[in-house]
Design a protein around this motif. Structure first.
Motif, PDB file in Angstrom:
ATOM      1  N   LYS A 104      28.197  80.409  87.009  1.00  0.00           N
ATOM      2  CA  LYS A 104      27.750  80.767  85.663  1.00  0.00           C
ATOM      3  C   LYS A 104      27.106  82.153  85.655  1.00  0.00           C
ATOM      4  O   LYS A 104      27.355  82.977  84.757  1.00  0.00           O
ATOM      5  CB  LYS A 104      26.757  79.728  85.142  1.00  0.00           C
ATOM      6  CG  LYS A 104      26.218  80.043  83.744  1.00  0.00           C
ATOM      7  CD  LYS A 104      25.206  79.009  83.317  1.00  0.00           C
ATOM      8  CE  LYS A 104      24.586  79.390  81.966  1.00  0.00           C
ATOM      9  NZ  LYS A 104      23.885  80.680  81.999  1.00  0.00           N
ATOM     10  N   ASN A 105      26.254  82.419  86.646  1.00  0.00           N
ATOM     11  CA  ASN A 105      25.605  83.738  86.717  1.00  0.00           C
ATOM     12  C   ASN A 105      26.634  84.855  86.880  1.00  0.00           C
ATOM     13  O   ASN A 105      26.491  85.931  86.287  1.00  0.00           O
ATOM     14  CB  ASN A 105      24.610  83.777  87.882  1.00  0.00           C
ATOM     15  CG  ASN A 105      23.399  82.887  87.648  1.00  0.00           C
ATOM     16  OD1 ASN A 105      23.116  82.509  86.511  1.00  0.00           O
ATOM     17  ND2 ASN A 105      22.687  82.551  88.707  1.00  0.00           N
ATOM     18  N   TYR A 121      27.530  75.474  90.483  1.00  0.00           N
ATOM     19  CA  TYR A 121      27.721  75.731  89.049  1.00  0.00           C
ATOM     20  C   TYR A 121      26.882  76.924  88.604  1.00  0.00           C
ATOM     21  O   TYR A 121      27.363  77.801  87.880  1.00  0.00           O
ATOM     22  CB  TYR A 121      27.340  74.486  88.249  1.00  0.00           C
ATOM     23  CG  TYR A 121      27.247  74.727  86.760  1.00  0.00           C
ATOM     24  CD1 TYR A 121      28.384  74.735  85.949  1.00  0.00           C
ATOM     25  CD2 TYR A 121      26.011  74.953  86.144  1.00  0.00           C
ATOM     26  CE1 TYR A 121      28.295  74.956  84.587  1.00  0.00           C
ATOM     27  CE2 TYR A 121      25.915  75.185  84.788  1.00  0.00           C
ATOM     28  CZ  TYR A 121      27.056  75.187  84.014  1.00  0.00           C
ATOM     29  OH  TYR A 121      26.963  75.427  82.674  1.00  0.00           O
ATOM     30  N   GLN A 122      25.624  76.966  89.026  1.00  0.00           N
ATOM     31  CA  GLN A 122      24.739  78.052  88.605  1.00  0.00           C
ATOM     32  C   GLN A 122      25.207  79.395  89.144  1.00  0.00           C
ATOM     33  O   GLN A 122      25.130  80.426  88.457  1.00  0.00           O
ATOM     34  CB  GLN A 122      23.305  77.757  89.069  1.00  0.00           C
ATOM     35  CG  GLN A 122      22.244  78.620  88.387  1.00  0.00           C
ATOM     36  CD  GLN A 122      22.215  78.413  86.882  1.00  0.00           C
ATOM     37  OE1 GLN A 122      22.244  77.290  86.398  1.00  0.00           O
ATOM     38  NE2 GLN A 122      22.172  79.517  86.147  1.00  0.00           N
ATOM     39  N   GLU A 123      25.710  79.400  90.386  1.00  0.00           N
ATOM     40  CA  GLU A 123      26.229  80.653  90.964  1.00  0.00           C
ATOM     41  C   GLU A 123      27.411  81.180  90.166  1.00  0.00           C
ATOM     42  O   GLU A 123      27.496  82.379  89.874  1.00  0.00           O
ATOM     43  CB  GLU A 123      26.636  80.401  92.422  1.00  0.00           C
ATOM     44  CG  GLU A 123      25.465  80.152  93.365  1.00  0.00           C
ATOM     45  CD  GLU A 123      25.897  79.495  94.678  1.00  0.00           C
ATOM     46  OE1 GLU A 123      25.018  79.079  95.444  1.00  0.00           O
ATOM     47  OE2 GLU A 123      27.122  79.392  94.917  1.00  0.00           O
ATOM     48  N   SER A 129      27.715  83.568  97.416  1.00  0.00           N
ATOM     49  CA  SER A 129      28.116  82.274  96.865  1.00  0.00           C
ATOM     50  C   SER A 129      29.145  81.594  97.764  1.00  0.00           C
ATOM     51  O   SER A 129      29.082  80.377  97.979  1.00  0.00           O
ATOM     52  CB  SER A 129      28.693  82.459  95.454  1.00  0.00           C
ATOM     53  OG  SER A 129      29.095  81.225  94.909  1.00  0.00           O
ATOM     54  N   GLU A 155      25.168  71.449  91.588  1.00  0.00           N
ATOM     55  CA  GLU A 155      24.269  72.184  90.689  1.00  0.00           C
ATOM     56  C   GLU A 155      24.134  73.639  91.124  1.00  0.00           C
ATOM     57  O   GLU A 155      24.167  74.561  90.293  1.00  0.00           O
ATOM     58  CB  GLU A 155      22.891  71.511  90.670  1.00  0.00           C
ATOM     59  CG  GLU A 155      21.931  72.094  89.647  1.00  0.00           C
ATOM     60  CD  GLU A 155      22.427  71.953  88.225  1.00  0.00           C
ATOM     61  OE1 GLU A 155      22.188  72.869  87.415  1.00  0.00           O
ATOM     62  OE2 GLU A 155      23.072  70.934  87.913  1.00  0.00           O
ATOM     63  N   ASP A 156      23.999  73.852  92.431  1.00  0.00           N
ATOM     64  CA  ASP A 156      23.876  75.226  92.932  1.00  0.00           C
ATOM     65  C   ASP A 156      25.162  76.009  92.708  1.00  0.00           C
ATOM     66  O   ASP A 156      25.137  77.169  92.285  1.00  0.00           O
ATOM     67  CB  ASP A 156      23.527  75.198  94.430  1.00  0.00           C
ATOM     68  CG  ASP A 156      22.144  74.652  94.690  1.00  0.00           C
ATOM     69  OD1 ASP A 156      21.319  74.683  93.753  1.00  0.00           O
ATOM     70  OD2 ASP A 156      21.888  74.177  95.813  1.00  0.00           O
ATOM     71  N   ARG A 176      31.487  75.880  80.801  1.00  0.00           N
ATOM     72  CA  ARG A 176      30.127  75.345  80.647  1.00  0.00           C
ATOM     73  C   ARG A 176      30.103  74.000  79.942  1.00  0.00           C
ATOM     74  O   ARG A 176      29.294  73.127  80.276  1.00  0.00           O
ATOM     75  CB  ARG A 176      29.254  76.346  79.878  1.00  0.00           C
ATOM     76  CG  ARG A 176      28.829  77.545  80.707  1.00  0.00           C
ATOM     77  CD  ARG A 176      28.272  78.646  79.826  1.00  0.00           C
ATOM     78  NE  ARG A 176      27.326  78.130  78.854  1.00  0.00           N
ATOM     79  CZ  ARG A 176      26.898  78.830  77.806  1.00  0.00           C
ATOM     80  NH1 ARG A 176      27.358  80.046  77.593  1.00  0.00           N
ATOM     81  NH2 ARG A 176      26.018  78.325  76.978  1.00  0.00           N
ATOM     82  N   GLN A 193      22.033  77.422  74.164  1.00  0.00           N
ATOM     83  CA  GLN A 193      22.657  76.332  74.912  1.00  0.00           C
ATOM     84  C   GLN A 193      22.280  74.971  74.341  1.00  0.00           C
ATOM     85  O   GLN A 193      22.988  73.996  74.540  1.00  0.00           O
ATOM     86  CB  GLN A 193      22.243  76.394  76.395  1.00  0.00           C
ATOM     87  CG  GLN A 193      22.966  77.457  77.193  1.00  0.00           C
ATOM     88  CD  GLN A 193      22.338  78.825  77.027  1.00  0.00           C
ATOM     89  OE1 GLN A 193      21.298  78.959  76.396  1.00  0.00           O
ATOM     90  NE2 GLN A 193      22.961  79.852  77.577  1.00  0.00           N
TER      91      GLN A 193
END
Length: 560
Positions: free
Chosen positions: A456-457, A452-454, A498, A449-450, A368, A55
């Motif tokens: 992405k995972n 986006y991370q959910e 999510s 932020e939360d 991303r 990354q």
């Protein structure tokens, strides 16, 4: 000198050469054992780390460094990274930085090997044999790697013994004087040895052994090390020569970087030699010190220009037009032999799966990096998926006219079903995920932020599930099929969790969540649908084992 003396000298020289090349061969064999052992024990983790650890520039460098120290082969790292670029798992600029880290990793390995720990060789071989007797694949791989390291250290001891008679050799002195006066020849010699052996490390160790005789000047040592570095970059280029342009750009770029480094350093050899001689370095270890210094300096100088290098390689090695967008394996003559025809259909559907993976990876990269460029080819790729899926259906329908039965009939239905599910997945990616990500980028929208991370995972989990599905489709592995079904439950739970957390953020009045609410829920829905299609590959295997039910509804209790 008498004839007898000449004969004895010739015999001694022959024995020295045999011992020398035998020790080098043992070193190469030890390197191969380490590579094979580490690949068996940690191959999946290393590949995953390389694919996901890019990354940023620093993480890319560290990934290349760690992978090369583990595999003992910058060539293996280069080929792995090139294959990832081909599948859009790594951006070209980051891949170039990975190879800079790989170059430093090889130099550090040589430095560690030369620290005088040859006495550990018998112990490592003994421990490796004991570990290798373990039952698991990981233990066998670890044991093989330990044996390989032990053999490498043993080869250093043998190299030292083989070069002892050369200290007083007049022939060697004359040859060294010849090379001292012809640096391009010296550089070309070690470059050729590195290409032939496919290992710059082996050549550096050989130079290290020759340097221990005290016959090599500091300038010549540096030149020989430059040749080893240049030659070490050539095998990956040869290995990808007939491959796609994206892979050739990476390996050729690494060769260009090393070649420029050699061209810059060669006129400065005298200055570099003076600098090394002023430092408190062990003269016997000067080759590995020079090797490490060159690669660190090259990484520092080339790193800022990695993007420029990627653009240059793209212009020098353009993507060739692919006229063969149709099926490659659907041989009509094989229809008379159902087993062969089904194998052909399986290979073709695997191509469809690879296309789907590339589409998913492109959409995730766009998501991303807020970059529309990866989405440019999604529509064309989806058309290829449709075309290949249609060709597979026609091929299998022709095969069905031959009167399939038993296992062949079941396999035909399974291949057809997986192809159809992949085609549906392609539709979802193009018309669903791709469009949602396009809206996000075009509208300059930003997830919390939360959130986006959910997402992405879940993207990462979906891609991993597809890779597992591809393996199940080929092997029919029951345990993997069971694992994939369990992953479906994990996906469903992640999607539900999510969505609930997103609603909580809405209730809290978070601006990012309010702006991206529909996008968040739509992407969750599409990823869940894709996973449902992917998991379908496990259904025939589990159904044959009697583990699937007609309905997931629980039976109601009597009187309820």
């Amino acid at each position: 000198m008498s004839c007898r003396g000449i004969s004895e000298f010739g015999m001694e020289s022959t024995i020295v050469i045999i011992n020398l090349f035998g020790a080098v061969a043992l070193l190469l064999f030890g390197l191969a054992q380490v590579k094979d052992g580490v690949t068996r024990a940690f191959g999946t983790r290393l590949r995953t780390g390389l694919a996901t650890g890019t990354q940023s520039g620093l993480r890319s460098f560290v990934s290349g460094f760690v992978a090369t120290v583990a595999l003992q082969s910058s060539t293996a790292t280069a080929l792995t990274v090139a294959s990832f670029v081909e599948r859009d798992l790594i951006r070209a600029r980051m891949a170039q930085i990975v190879l800079l880290g790989a170059n430093v990793g090889t130099a550090v390995t040589a430095w560690i090997v030369a620290t005088g720990i040859e006495w550990l060789s018998p112990l490592l071989i003994l421990v490796g044999l004991v570990v290798h007797r373990g039952g698991s694949t990981a233990r066998k791989g670890g044991g093989t790697a330990l044996i390989g390291i032990g053999l490498m250290l043993l080869s250093l001891h043998l190299l030292s013994m083989a070069t002892e008679p050369m200290r007083e050799s007049p022939a060697l002195s004359a040859f060294i004087r010849l090379l001292d006066g012809a640096w391009p020849v010296a550089l070309a010699l070690t470059a050729l040895l590195a290409v032939v052996s496919s290992s710059s490390l082996a050549v550096v160790v050989l130079v290290l052994s020759l340097a221990s005789t005290g016959t090599l000047s500091t300038e010549l040592i540096i030149v020989l090390i430059l040749g080893a570095n240049l030659g070490g970059a050539i095998p990956p280029v040869l290995a990808t020569f007939s491959g796609p342009a994206s892979a050739r750009r990476i390996t050729t770029g690494n060769l260009v970087v090393r070649a420029i480094g050699c061209l810059i350093t060669l006129p400065l050899v005298a200055f570099a030699a003076e600098l090394l001689e002023t430092l408190p370095l062990n003269p016997a270890k000067l080759p590995v010190d020079a090797h490490l210094a060159f690669n660190i300096a090259l990484a520092l100088l080339a790193w800022p220009f990695s993007g420029l290098l990627s653009d240059l390689m793209k212009r020098l090695i353009p993507t060739a037009e692919d006229p063969d967008t149709g099926p490659k394996f659907l041989d009509a003559q094989a229809l008379s032999t159902p087993v062969v025809a089904l194998a052909n259909a399986t290979r073709e559907v695997l191509r469809v799966g690879d296309l789907i993976e590339r589409m998913l990876v492109r959409v995730e990269n766009a998501f991303r990096h807020n970059d529309l460029a990866p989405l440019a080819e999604i529509e064309a790729m989806e058309k290829r998926v449709d075309n290949l899926q249609q060709e597979v259906k026609i091929y299998l329908s022709k095969l069905g006219r031959e009167g399939l039965e038993g296992e062949n009939l079941r396999r035909s239905l399974a291949v057809m079903d997986y192809a159809i599910n992949l085609e549906h997945t392609g539709d979802i990616i193009e018309k669903g995920l791709g469009e949602q990500v396009r809206k996000k980028i075009s509208g300059s929208l930003k997830f919390s932020e939360d959130g986006y991370q959910e997402l992405k995972n879940l993207f990462d989990l979906t891609i991993e599930n597809l890779r597992i599905a591809q393996t199940i489709f080929v092997t029919g592995d029951f345990n993997l099929a069971l694992r994939l079904m369990e992953m479906k439950v994990d996906v469903r739970k992640a999607e539900k969790l999510s969505a609930e957390r997103h609603l909580e953020r809405l209730r809290d009045g978070r601006l990012e969540s309010l702006q991206t609410s529909s996008l968040h829920l739509d992407i969750l829905r599409d990823l869940k649908r894709i996973n449902a299609h992917i998991v379908s590959v496990a259904h025939p295997i589990l159904d044959d084992s009697g583990l699937l039910r007609e309905s997931r509804l629980r039976q109601a209790e009597p009187g309820a």
